[in-house]
Write a protein that holds these residues in place. Structure first.
Motif, PDB file in Angstrom:
ATOM      1  N   TYR C 230     -52.687   3.065-136.565  1.00  0.00           N
ATOM      2  CA  TYR C 230     -52.261   2.021-135.634  1.00  0.00           C
ATOM      3  C   TYR C 230     -51.559   2.548-134.371  1.00  0.00           C
ATOM      4  CZ  TYR C 230     -49.886  -2.379-134.301  1.00  0.00           C
ATOM      5  OH  TYR C 230     -49.415  -3.486-133.656  1.00  0.00           O
ATOM      6  N   GLY C 231     -52.050   2.070-133.242  1.00  0.00           N
ATOM      7  CA  GLY C 231     -51.448   2.427-131.969  1.00  0.00           C
ATOM      8  C   GLY C 231     -52.087   1.570-130.887  1.00  0.00           C
ATOM      9  N   TYR C 265     -50.928   2.732-140.867  1.00  0.00           N
ATOM     10  CA  TYR C 265     -51.700   1.504-141.017  1.00  0.00           C
ATOM     11  C   TYR C 265     -52.961   1.565-140.185  1.00  0.00           C
ATOM     12  CZ  TYR C 265     -52.743  -3.546-140.683  1.00  0.00           C
ATOM     13  OH  TYR C 265     -53.340  -4.771-140.718  1.00  0.00           O
ATOM     14  N   PRO C 266     -54.136   1.161-140.635  1.00  0.00           N
ATOM     15  CA  PRO C 266     -54.428   0.598-141.958  1.00  0.00           C
ATOM     16  C   PRO C 266     -54.762   1.664-143.002  1.00  0.00           C
ATOM     17  CG  PRO C 266     -56.384   0.496-140.600  1.00  0.00           C
ATOM     18  CD  PRO C 266     -55.328   1.169-139.772  1.00  0.00           C
TER      19      PRO C 266
END
Lengths: 378, 378, 378
Positions: C230-231, C265-266
């Protein structure tokens, strides 16, 4: 009225579904069982009947079939079918169906007027790009005339009553969409034409089509749906991961192309992430709603971990029989109630606004209003 | 009897597990800790003891060790070990263990008779293909004689007491199985033979073996297990995604090969999807049962989102000590109870039938009966 | 004191966060909304305001802003800002922030002293490798002098006050890190130098840097953080799967390199798996803590399915305004309480030890003590 009742009362715009079939089909139980799974018909029916979806479909039929609560899977007369369908679609407050006309089940009702009469619901249609590209390949002699014909067809789709487009690239090679040259596309077309197959599977040609139709769709302000993730055995689900669409999204989302990711499971978290960072990107978790009945709530929760509520849509992906639309709506509305019941510190008016967006409002804006209009409304 | 009690009483056929070790091993605490993780022995034991699995294993030992509730991890005499093992395997109603003989822990009990005596449970064996291919490579001079020997060995596996096969392709190169030519296989064999290594890691050769043994397994109606997903640090889990098996499944599932996907986590949703669309495909979430003790219920729920109940199997993947079999069974039966308690509108008789299938019936049919027999039973 | 109160009282060492911004920024509401998402500023602010994170940020502001409970998003005087910040950081017992100095928001407070004064929290810094490599490229004429300068800079980072390193390889090409030759690195450097771009994106060169700085970090006993999963829209999340780091981990984890996977995440299940089998590997689920506010508990539960409690760390990944640090801490502490409340048969002292490890103790050991010291403590 509490929130669960509010959700029960919500109108539904089903932005992704398919044709129903005739009232008098003889093997109604078998057909209902077959559509309760994504498996092909060579898959053992006993296994299909050991899935929860089958039990949900049967329960739905039993609840709505008034004549005989033991033998509730009998063929209908047309009039019975109309009443049965109306009772189901009305119960869940279905207001509109957007039918992807590119998939035709056996014994279909392909007439939109007839579908509207049988369901009591307004119907609009979605243009499946690959199917039309195949039809035009059979009619046109070479790449240039074929491409011109397809372009024109797409450009006049709105006049012809279509409210959106759909690509099944994920069923043909996957979602690694990239820019290709016209020379490579021409060569791919020639090979396809000479292959004797009418089925369009060439990655280069599909990339060419999508990349070059995108500006027309932007101009027309019409959404482009993509099959993503979960589907029948014919899709390579590894290549159906929406994260692979990044080059396409980087190019087109910022230029205004409205992209709608369909189904998405098991990549619904990935889809929710994409919706949270790309403009003009929407998604649903259809197909899980009717076919993964024990998990609708957890999948919906995961889909909404990062996504704005203004980017997530209801859809059934149902076809064949009204029970599938019914189960999708029932389970979705239950899951939505549970989701919003868990949210703390959000005013009820805000929850109601999000629920309206998800059930019909965002889809109405995307498919039925030009985006300029929407902007002006603000 | 309520459903939880019904599940507690269920016989278990553990279709994927390994050897136990001797009663008198001195460092029993260390060995129990080491088998509570998939980490190698160079992994810090303090970290392993900060995992929930270790606490579950200790709890299990404490519950069953009657002599001393403070020092419950002591070496056993043979007689004590028999009583201890019997008490655990009996408590969870283990009826049969299918032992993958290809993995041998230190201080093993490799005698099947001895294992049966110690556990009180009937034991059958699974033939690990890569291990046997390696043994035959050392005995045979060239590709042709090696292949003939391996083929014969596989063809007579049933006579030699094996009830199924297992491939650890995922530990050697991954699951991108494809058809290869015999020329390429011959070349790969020669390179391997000349390399001085007995370890079979060549993708081409493993593909050749699996693709060409498949018809024999179909003929014999014997299942082929695959290591999938979760395993020790030696597996490349990115390449262990079962979606990558699509070309193999497209070729062999429809021809009748029974494929069983083992472990699957974190790809258990993907495995459940595959089981829902491919004929003859089964799976389990073993290894999570004993080693991911806080998540057994959520993993089981996710595994069963799309899969038929007739395609999901109990297994422990346990080895070394009875506590691991015990924790796997305890947590699995608890999770199963919670799963079925959540299902609405399913008759209790149907739930009981699905529970029987999962605990022993489907595995009995797959491993212990010829498929013709099963068909005739219907 | 019950466990929830114990967790509320826990000191927090936030091992991954960023700079705050000035008190007097005019468009405070817009800036707070923008940092409540990973989207770029061309993403529609209305959609951002339809995310739960925005509502959590607003709630946090309302709770702590004492002057006006209707207009609680006004610019501050410096003194007001200090009091406001102190009240938030103190409420959650923040003890230390490790700021990644490689990302600088608009209107930043880059002074560490000033940040400490405003927050009331001790601050230490993290050295972002790619940013420094870019700075040195602009100063040095050729590969050899550039590499020597970067090596020296890294070797003296500890003296210069840094307590750890970070790589954003995942933002530049992905996580398929592999060993490359110095010849290829030299060529890549020359191409980069000649390209006119200061931005380092070349996979070969980034691989070279990380592979060859690793021994220095091992020697210095300093951790190397990696952006994972995630970013913002700038990361290719398909290539940000930590399973792709296997060759790097196989080489360096066993040699003692401390690797810390950020966000994840994920892929938090994948990260938890890696932490369970590789020595010296740690991870967090930061960014979800403040930005995925409805899912903090389920993500934390999934992260801890396989991982030792001694390998999982608190972090916020917050920046800009104190509300983000506040929401991260609040939701994380709530999720931690719920997680440990669900665990059965674990003594409360053990739970408390694990909670201390997660909140500050493991990070203290990793970033603030030499590993030799830690070993001697045992």
């Amino acid at each position: 009225m509490d929130l669960a009742e509010f959700i029960q009362s919500m109108p539904l715009l089903d932005h992704h579904c398919h044709y129903l079939i005739s009232a008098d089909v003889k093997d109604r139980e078998e057909r209902l069982a077959q559509v309760s799974t994504e498996a092909d018909n060579n898959y053992p029916i006993e296994d299909t009947k050991n899935r929860l979806a089958w039990w949900s479909f049967k329960e739905e039929a039993k609840n709505f079939y008034k004549k005989d609560d033991q033998n509730f899977l009998q063929p209908f007369t047309r009039q019975e079918y109309i009443e049965y369908n109306h009772s189901i679609f009305k119960r869940y407050n279905y207001q509109m169906l957007l039918i992807d006309t590119g998939f035709v089940p056996a014994n279909p009702i392909t007439s939109i007027t007839e579908t509207q009469e049988i369901t009591g619901v307004t119907v609009r249609t979605i243009y499946r790009i690959e199917t039309h590209a195949e039809t035009w390949m059979q009619k046109e002699a070479d790449f240039e005339t074929w491409w011109k014909a397809l372009e024109n067809d797409v450009a006049s789709a709105k006049e012809n009553g279509f409210v959106g487009f759909k690509s099944i690239a994920a069923y043909r090679f996957g979602l690694r969409l990239k820019k290709v040259t016209i020379e490579n596309a021409r060569e791919a077309f020639t090979n396809w034409k000479e292959s004797g197959s009418t089925r369009l599977t060439d990655a280069v040609l599909i990339c060419f089509i999508l990349w070059n139709l995108a500006p027309i769709l932007v101009e027309q302000k019409m959404p482009l749906q993509f099959h993503v993730g979960y589907g029948d055995a014919d899709t390579d689900m590894f290549e159906g991961n929406p994260l692979l669409m990044r080059p396409f999204l980087n190019e087109w989302s910022v230029k205004g192309l409205i992209v709608v990711l369909l189904h998405c499971y098991p990549y619904h978290r990935e889809a929710g992430y994409l919706a949270s960072v790309f403009p003009n990107l929407y998604f649903d978790t259809s197909l899980i709603n009717p076919l993964g009945t024990a998990s609708v709530e957890s999948v919906l929760d995961e889909a909404l971990e990062l996504a704005p509520y203004s980017r997530y849509l209801f859809a059934s992906d149902a076809s064949t029989y009204p029970e599938m639309y019914g189960v999708a709506a029932r389970r979705f509305k239950e899951a939505l109630s549970q989701h919003f019941a868990k949210l703390r510190n959000i005013p009820v008016e805000q929850k109601e606004q999000w629920i309206r967006m998800i059930c019909y409002q965002t889809s109405t804006n995307l498919y039925l209003k030009a985006r300029n209009d929407r902007k002006n409304e603000k």
